[in-house]
Design a protein around this motif. Structure first.
Motif, short mmCIF file in Angstrom:
data_model
loop_
_atom_site.label_atom_id
_atom_site.label_comp_id
_atom_site.label_asym_id
_atom_site.label_seq_id
_atom_site.Cartn_x
_atom_site.Cartn_y
_atom_site.Cartn_z
N LEU A 42 7.00 -7.66 9.47
CA LEU A 42 5.74 -6.46 9.00
C LEU A 42 5.64 -7.96 7.70
N ASP A 43 4.24 -7.30 8.21
CA ASP A 43 3.31 -8.31 7.25
C ASP A 43 3.03 -7.46 6.17
N ARG A 44 1.93 -6.77 5.93
CA ARG A 44 1.49 -5.82 5.44
C ARG A 44 0.92 -4.53 6.09
N THR A 45 1.18 -3.79 5.05
CA THR A 45 0.35 -1.92 5.17
C THR A 45 0.17 -1.69 4.21
N TYR A 46 -0.53 -0.70 4.28
CA TYR A 46 -0.88 1.00 3.68
C TYR A 46 -0.62 2.09 4.37
N GLN A 47 -0.56 3.27 3.33
CA GLN A 47 -0.67 4.64 3.14
C GLN A 47 -1.59 5.36 2.58
N LEU A 48 -2.71 5.77 2.84
CA LEU A 48 -3.86 6.16 1.83
C LEU A 48 -3.81 7.80 2.44
N GLU A 91 0.67 -7.77 -3.19
CA GLU A 91 -0.81 -7.03 -2.55
C GLU A 91 -1.06 -7.23 -1.23
N ASN A 92 0.06 -7.33 -0.79
CA ASN A 92 0.48 -6.77 0.70
C ASN A 92 0.87 -5.32 0.78
N ILE A 93 1.05 -4.29 -0.07
CA ILE A 93 1.29 -3.54 0.50
C ILE A 93 0.74 -2.27 -0.26
N HIS A 94 0.30 -0.95 -0.19
CA HIS A 94 -0.55 -0.03 -1.15
C HIS A 94 0.09 0.89 -0.57
N VAL A 95 0.72 2.20 -1.21
CA VAL A 95 0.73 3.62 -1.23
C VAL A 95 0.95 4.07 -1.75
N GLY A 96 -0.40 5.11 -1.51
CA GLY A 96 -0.25 6.45 -2.56
C GLY A 96 -1.85 6.95 -2.88
N PRO A 97 -1.54 8.28 -3.41
CA PRO A 97 -2.57 9.50 -3.60
C PRO A 97 -4.47 8.62 -3.36
N SER A 98 -4.92 8.98 -2.79
CA SER A 98 -6.08 8.00 -2.30
C SER A 98 -8.24 8.89 -2.83
N ASP A 99 -7.55 9.53 -2.42
CA ASP A 99 -8.84 10.45 -2.68
C ASP A 99 -9.04 12.03 -2.95
N TYR A 100 -10.15 12.95 -3.66
CA TYR A 100 -9.76 14.05 -3.48
C TYR A 100 -10.96 14.80 -2.74
N VAL A 101 -10.48 15.40 -1.81
CA VAL A 101 -11.97 16.35 -1.11
C VAL A 101 -11.36 17.40 -0.82
N PRO A 102 -12.01 18.29 -1.86
CA PRO A 102 -12.69 19.87 -2.23
C PRO A 102 -11.78 20.61 -0.58
N TRP A 103 -13.12 20.56 0.16
CA TRP A 103 -12.78 21.27 1.29
C TRP A 103 -11.70 21.26 2.43
N GLN A 104 -11.38 19.76 1.86
CA GLN A 104 -9.53 20.21 2.82
C GLN A 104 -8.33 20.76 2.04
N ASN A 105 -8.58 21.36 0.98
CA ASN A 105 -7.92 23.03 0.20
C ASN A 105 -6.62 21.91 0.43
N ASP A 106 -5.41 22.33 1.50
CA ASP A 106 -3.95 22.02 0.74
C ASP A 106 -3.96 21.12 2.04
N MET A 118 0.06 -0.56 9.59
CA MET A 118 1.02 -1.99 9.60
C MET A 118 0.56 -2.82 10.90
N GLU A 119 0.43 -3.85 9.68
CA GLU A 119 0.45 -4.69 10.72
C GLU A 119 1.61 -5.87 10.37
N GLY A 120 2.25 -6.75 11.69
CA GLY A 120 3.13 -7.49 12.13
C GLY A 120 2.85 -8.06 12.75
N ARG A 121 3.97 -9.07 13.71
CA ARG A 121 4.27 -10.15 14.09
C ARG A 121 5.39 -9.68 15.56
N LEU A 122 5.62 -10.01 16.46
CA LEU A 122 5.93 -9.64 17.42
C LEU A 122 6.84 -10.84 17.41
N PHE A 123 7.36 -10.81 19.24
CA PHE A 123 8.01 -11.95 20.45
C PHE A 123 6.95 -13.40 19.67
#
Length: 368
Positions: free
Chosen positions: A219-225, A264-279, A287-292
């Protein structure tokens, strides 16, 4: 007849609404326990054996109302899957505000934000007295993200009232050695910090990181928005309140990786508020990585889920574990349940190990 588990709740918002709806939805003999609960029965306790005996909030539309009505009052916007909530004879009391309401909330529509009550705030002695007179056994923290002072205030009240504490929010109480010791010395159990959803962004992200590890993918880098339209996401538009939340969610993912990613290679957290999404919460994971042969690969996932019901079943398990600890006289942090149910426990474990630790804890309570 099985005794009830008597709980008190801080914050009668969407999460409390889902929890209370669930208590009545999973009534005995309904056959519904099979779907949506990790443990239909735990130590002979069912979800319907949980009873709310006290509640605190600061919103004028909830203060003084019976909890059965307050859980459906604005700005709550979660799914209503159980309308038939009986009159509970439990009025919502005015709590202590402290840093529980962010200043920027007043800039938004009252239908979306808090309407802070002008009622006299409860002092520590009053909260403690309510907890004692209601014979509460466990206090649940559902305060908004960033409520550092308010969370410590109510944790102190739990200690003084001699009740267990479940910290569903990312203010570090169970994972603070100082606070953990206070509960241990008082002979009280605590579960924390920051509830994991049943099948949410964090648990899914952790599972994928573990999959990469076990299948030999680097695993080289990842984000969760994450985006959402409930009061929690509106509250988190104030980035100054996000430090503990971001730390909690990031550490939950980092702890699974064999080799920690640089910041710098990981970002995890709340990103924005979109009112019409409600709950409804939408999570985007990449996720970016390298295989065989160092051949690159990437994975992208979109998860859409009703946010508050997604945590309610996990909280029901946390409550029952806390009750079992009280019955056994077990004090301090419940390590297995905290690791399995929470994003930021005192010690992180892979989810399969945390699951087994929790099962061992439950099994032990049966005297086997």
């Amino acid at each position: 007849m099985m005794e009830k588990i008597r709980i008190a709740i801080i914050g009668v918002g969407n999460c409390a609404s889902s929890l209370i709806q669930g208590i009545y939805y999973y009534s005995q003999g309904s056959g519904r326990e099979v779907i949506g609960l990790m443990h239909p029965v735990m130590g002979d306790f069912r979800a319907c054996d949980i009873e709310v005996v006290a509640a605190f909030d600061v919103d004028d539309r909830k203060i003084g109302k019976d909890v059965s009505q307050a859980i459906f009052a604005p700005p709550n916007c979660t799914a209503v899957f159980c309308k038939d909530i009986p009159w509970m004879k439990v009025p919502v009391r005015m709590g202590k505000i402290l840093d529980g309401v962010s200043e920027h909330m007043k800039d938004y529509s009252v239908d979306r934000s808090f309407v802070v009550s002008a009622a006299k705030q409860s002092c520590q002695e009053e909260v403690v007295q309510i907890l004692k007179s209601s014979r509460a056994e466990i206090l649940l923290n559902y305060l908004p993200v960033g409520s550092e002072q308010a969370t410590r205030f109510y944790a102190t009240c739990a200690l003084e009232a001699n009740v267990g504490f479940i910290n569903n929010m990312p203010v570090f109480i169970a994972s603070s050695p100082e606070w953990a010791m206070k509960f241990k010395e008082r002979g009280l159990p605590i579960v924390g910090d920051d509830i994991k959803a049943q099948c949410g962004a964090t648990i899914t992200h952790r599972t994928l990181v573990n999959l990469f590890q076990k299948r030999g993918v680097k695993l080289d880098r990842t984000y969760q928005l994450n985006t959402g339209g409930n009061t929690d996401f509106l509250n988190m538009l104030n980035r100054a309140r996000l430090s503990s939340k971001k730390k909690s969610k990031t550490e939950a993912v980092q702890s699974i990786a064999v080799e920690r990613l640089v910041d710098e290679n990981i970002h995890v957290g709340p990103s924005d508020y979109v009112p019409w999404q409600n709950d409804n919460k939408i999570a985007f994971i990449r996720m970016e990585g390298r295989l065989f042969g160092d051949v690159p690969m990437n994975l992208e996932l979109r998860l859409s889920v009703e946010d508050s019901p997604n945590s309610a079943g996990v909280v029901i398990d946390a409550i029952r574990c806390c009750k079992l600890a009280l019955m056994r006289g077990e004090a301090g942090v419940l390590e297995g349940p905290s690791a399995y149910f929470m994003k930021h426990p005192p010690r992180q474990f892979p989810d399969d190990i945390a699951y087994q630790m929790t099962e061992d804890f439950i099994f032990k309570t049966k005297g086997c």
